[in-house]
Motif scaffolding. Structure first.
Motif, PDB file in Angstrom:
ATOM      1  N   PRO A  81       0.834  -1.188   0.000  1.00 55.97           N
ATOM      2  CA  PRO A  81       0.000   0.000   0.000  1.00 55.97           C
ATOM      3  C   PRO A  81       0.873   1.242   0.000  1.00 55.97           C
ATOM      4  O   PRO A  81       1.765   1.391   0.826  1.00 55.97           O
ATOM      5  CB  PRO A  81      -0.797  -0.125   1.307  1.00 55.97           C
ATOM      6  CG  PRO A  81      -0.715  -1.569   1.668  1.00 55.97           C
ATOM      7  CD  PRO A  81       0.598  -2.043   1.158  1.00 55.97           C
ATOM      8  N   THR A  82       0.633   2.110  -0.938  1.00 55.48           N
ATOM      9  CA  THR A  82       1.471   3.279  -1.056  1.00 55.48           C
ATOM     10  C   THR A  82       1.220   4.273   0.067  1.00 55.48           C
ATOM     11  O   THR A  82       0.098   4.451   0.520  1.00 55.48           O
ATOM     12  CB  THR A  82       1.239   3.979  -2.415  1.00 55.48           C
ATOM     13  OG1 THR A  82       2.049   5.142  -2.475  1.00 55.48           O
ATOM     14  CG2 THR A  82      -0.218   4.382  -2.580  1.00 55.48           C
ATOM     15  N   LYS A  83       2.301   4.911   0.513  1.00 60.23           N
ATOM     16  CA  LYS A  83       2.180   5.925   1.560  1.00 60.23           C
ATOM     17  C   LYS A  83       1.826   7.285   0.970  1.00 60.23           C
ATOM     18  O   LYS A  83       1.433   8.197   1.685  1.00 60.23           O
ATOM     19  CB  LYS A  83       3.497   6.024   2.336  1.00 60.23           C
ATOM     20  CG  LYS A  83       3.865   4.744   3.079  1.00 60.23           C
ATOM     21  CD  LYS A  83       5.159   4.927   3.848  1.00 60.23           C
ATOM     22  CE  LYS A  83       5.537   3.646   4.587  1.00 60.23           C
ATOM     23  NZ  LYS A  83       6.811   3.795   5.342  1.00 60.23           N
ATOM     24  N   ASN A  84       2.021   7.420  -0.332  1.00 66.24           N
ATOM     25  CA  ASN A  84       1.745   8.697  -0.976  1.00 66.24           C
ATOM     26  C   ASN A  84       0.273   8.809  -1.349  1.00 66.24           C
ATOM     27  O   ASN A  84      -0.361   7.830  -1.710  1.00 66.24           O
ATOM     28  CB  ASN A  84       2.610   8.834  -2.244  1.00 66.24           C
ATOM     29  CG  ASN A  84       4.102   8.745  -1.920  1.00 66.24           C
ATOM     30  OD1 ASN A  84       4.553   9.290  -0.914  1.00 66.24           O
ATOM     31  ND2 ASN A  84       4.849   8.054  -2.772  1.00 66.24           N
ATOM     32  N   VAL A  85      -0.228  10.016  -1.270  1.00 66.06           N
ATOM     33  CA  VAL A  85      -1.617  10.263  -1.657  1.00 66.06           C
ATOM     34  C   VAL A  85      -1.707  10.286  -3.178  1.00 66.06           C
ATOM     35  O   VAL A  85      -0.991  11.038  -3.842  1.00 66.06           O
ATOM     36  CB  VAL A  85      -2.116  11.608  -1.069  1.00 66.06           C
ATOM     37  CG1 VAL A  85      -3.535  11.884  -1.543  1.00 66.06           C
ATOM     38  CG2 VAL A  85      -2.037  11.576   0.445  1.00 66.06           C
ATOM     39  N   VAL A  86      -2.546   9.457  -3.737  1.00 70.20           N
ATOM     40  CA  VAL A  86      -2.693   9.373  -5.189  1.00 70.20           C
ATOM     41  C   VAL A  86      -3.549  10.531  -5.677  1.00 70.20           C
ATOM     42  O   VAL A  86      -4.624  10.808  -5.134  1.00 70.20           O
ATOM     43  CB  VAL A  86      -3.342   8.031  -5.588  1.00 70.20           C
ATOM     44  CG1 VAL A  86      -3.553   7.971  -7.098  1.00 70.20           C
ATOM     45  CG2 VAL A  86      -2.473   6.871  -5.117  1.00 70.20           C
ATOM     46  N   GLN A  87      -3.042  11.212  -6.682  1.00 71.66           N
ATOM     47  CA  GLN A  87      -3.798  12.310  -7.265  1.00 71.66           C
ATOM     48  C   GLN A  87      -4.907  11.764  -8.171  1.00 71.66           C
ATOM     49  O   GLN A  87      -4.690  10.833  -8.933  1.00 71.66           O
ATOM     50  CB  GLN A  87      -2.865  13.208  -8.096  1.00 71.66           C
ATOM     51  CG  GLN A  87      -1.749  13.866  -7.287  1.00 71.66           C
ATOM     52  CD  GLN A  87      -2.288  14.846  -6.256  1.00 71.66           C
ATOM     53  OE1 GLN A  87      -3.308  15.518  -6.471  1.00 71.66           O
ATOM     54  NE2 GLN A  87      -1.605  14.935  -5.114  1.00 71.66           N
ATOM     55  N   ASN A  88      -6.093  12.348  -8.053  1.00 78.76           N
ATOM     56  CA  ASN A  88      -7.243  11.963  -8.869  1.00 78.76           C
ATOM     57  C   ASN A  88      -7.515  10.464  -8.834  1.00 78.76           C
ATOM     58  O   ASN A  88      -7.503   9.779  -9.875  1.00 78.76           O
ATOM     59  CB  ASN A  88      -7.031  12.404 -10.324  1.00 78.76           C
ATOM     60  CG  ASN A  88      -6.832  13.901 -10.447  1.00 78.76           C
ATOM     61  OD1 ASN A  88      -7.519  14.686  -9.797  1.00 78.76           O
ATOM     62  ND2 ASN A  88      -5.879  14.296 -11.285  1.00 78.76           N
ATOM     63  N   PRO A  89      -7.736   9.909  -7.659  1.00 81.75           N
ATOM     64  CA  PRO A  89      -8.049   8.475  -7.579  1.00 81.75           C
ATOM     65  C   PRO A  89      -9.398   8.184  -8.224  1.00 81.75           C
ATOM     66  O   PRO A  89     -10.252   9.075  -8.351  1.00 81.75           O
ATOM     67  CB  PRO A  89      -8.088   8.201  -6.065  1.00 81.75           C
ATOM     68  CG  PRO A  89      -8.474   9.520  -5.461  1.00 81.75           C
ATOM     69  CD  PRO A  89      -7.820  10.562  -6.330  1.00 81.75           C
ATOM     70  N   PRO A  90      -9.635   6.978  -8.670  1.00 83.28           N
ATOM     71  CA  PRO A  90     -10.917   6.635  -9.301  1.00 83.28           C
ATOM     72  C   PRO A  90     -12.051   6.687  -8.286  1.00 83.28           C
ATOM     73  O   PRO A  90     -11.839   6.628  -7.069  1.00 83.28           O
ATOM     74  CB  PRO A  90     -10.692   5.207  -9.804  1.00 83.28           C
ATOM     75  CG  PRO A  90      -9.631   4.655  -8.920  1.00 83.28           C
ATOM     76  CD  PRO A  90      -8.736   5.811  -8.592  1.00 83.28           C
TER      77      PRO A  90
END
Length: 457
Positions: free
Chosen positions: A223-232
């Protein structure tokens, strides 16, 4: 008595099977030999001592290994790619957040279990677990604690649906042998599967999490620690997960209708729907749809890299699972299961108890739940047909008892054992204490409920 005659004696074959299992325990748990090597070595020795001709030894090993890989490698590979794309896009996190918001943080394991029960209706155990693994890990990463508190309820949900509820192949084949009504079996299977899952998987998962702290294996699904931009959106993620369910349901539902003579003829349209409903084809279509859907978020090169990254870590999972299939194939070819089943069929146990005992012995001897279920149903079919006092509900309860026996005591010769062990990053000893115990609880609880109902219905 010469060796050929000895190798056909049920007592001798049972001794070989016991020695094989003990040998695996010694090699893997105490000598710390890699499971892949240990399984190959024990498979060769078991084949020799069980009397399989030397000329047929290698083909038998390759058949068991290749047969398992043929089903597992495609499913795990395609499922891992879908899961990696969902995880990298932030889709797994979106789905996890939505489930937690609906159920509440305290009921996160329950939310994952309910989702798995829904997805497990037409999807096989290994496919469902691989596809939902990123979501399980996302929830575990967010709330902390042992991975078991989240993974066991989900894995148990897929296990009970796969074993007890049509249109999965095991219960469908058993119902066909015992002439059980498929619609009634679906109802009885659900009635028994739900409390079985709650007691044997959900509550047991809470207990296991307090005893064993299993950390997240970042090499498989991190699980990525970074916040995903524009997630679905949740709707888009749910559609991706629902697509294989919908496609697979074409195959399972149509085949059920054909077997029940509700549909009399198979035309070109139905054949096409059955084809795209085959699990590997359904997952391939889902993967292609995922690549198209997320092409707006990732470049083609990025999507290719994600698919590439997903395959490397699962090589160990696939190879060890294939070796487990090799061991199971040797036990089947040796005739150990047939000898045990034939001996137990002659006992005077009640039909539902005998069905459970025979299925359990077959499960322990050769590993495959589906083989144990279908073989036991075939052996019991003359007995059930000759028992005129049995009702249609009794026939369904006997199917559940057989499925319960085919679920218990998952160990080294079961590919599911190795899949869970590697996906959850557990050693063999911990897997025996958690997964094996949970499977045994699920099968025993289901049998206890079915046997109790048979006394009153």
């Amino acid at each position: 008595m010469d060796f050929a005659s000895l190798a056909n004696h049920p007592g001798y074959l049972l001794g070989v099977a016991c020695c094989a299992v003990v040998g695996l325990l010694l090699l893997i748990v105490y000598l710390r030999l890699h499971a892949f090597i240990a399984l190959i070595l024990i498979s060769v020795l078991t084949a020799i001592f069980a009397g399989i001709p030397l000329a047929e030894l290698l083909p038998t090993l390759k058949s068991g290994f290749g047969g398992t890989l043929a089903s597992v490698a495609l499913l795990v590979g395609l499922g891992a790619m879908i899961g990696k794309i969902l995880e990298a896009s932030g889709g797994a996190q979106v789905l996890a957040d939505t489930l937690i918001n609906r159920f509440g943080a305290q009921r996160a394991p329950l939310a994952l279990g309910v989702a798995s029960l829904l997805f497990g209706f037409p999807i096989f155990f290994d496919v469902g677990l691989v596809v939902l693994m990123p979501i399980i890990l996302s929830v575990a990463y967010r709330f902390g604690g042992s991975l078991l508190v989240y993974a066991l309820p989900a894995a148990g949900a897929f296990a009970v649906m796969h074993a007890f509820v049509p249109p999965h192949p095991g219960p469908v084949a058993a119902a066909d042998f015992l002439q059980a009504d498929m619609g009634l079996l679906l109802l009885v299977g659900l009635v028994i599967a739900l409390p079985t899952w709650y007691l044997g998987a959900y509550l047991f998962g809470q207990y296991c999490a307090k005893k064993y702290h299993i950390k997240i294996d970042a090499s498989l699904f991190s699980p990525t620690k970074n916040v995903v931009q524009n997630p679905p959106s949740f709707a888009l993620v749910f559609t991706v997960l629902l697509l294989p369910v919908l496609l697979i349901s074409f195959n399972t539902v149509i085949n059920t209708l054909l077997k029940g003579n509700i549909i009399e003829q198979q035309n070109a349209l139905l054949s096409g729907l059955i084809l795209i409903g085959q699990t590997p084809i359904a997952l391939l279509i889902t993967l292609l749809a995922s690549l198209l859907i997320f092409s707006r978020q990732f470049s083609r090169q990025a999507l290719q890299n994600l698919c590439e990254q997903s395959l490397g870590p699962i090589c160990a999972v696939v190879l060890v699972t294939g070796a487990g299939g090799m061991f199971g194939g040797v036990l089947r070819a040796s005739g150990i299961g047939d000898a045990l089943a034939t001996a137990l069929t002659d006992t005077r146990l009640p039909i539902i108890v005998a069905a459970f005992v025979i299925s359990t012995c077959l499960r322990v001897a050769q590993g495959s739940a589906t083989v144990a279920l279908t073989t036991t149903a075939a052996l019991m079919s003359p007995v059930v047909a000759g028992a005129t006092h049995l009702t249609s509900i009794d026939a369904c309860l006997i199917v559940i008892a057989i499925a319960g026996g085919a679920t218990v005591l998952s160990h080294f010769n079961d590919s599911g054992f190795w899949l869970v062990s590697r996906l959850l990053n557990m050693d063999e000893k911990t897997t025996l204490k958690t997964w094996t115990v949970m499977e045994t609880l699920l099968g025993s609880i289901a049998f206890a409920i079915a046997a109790t109902l048979s006394l009153f219905l």
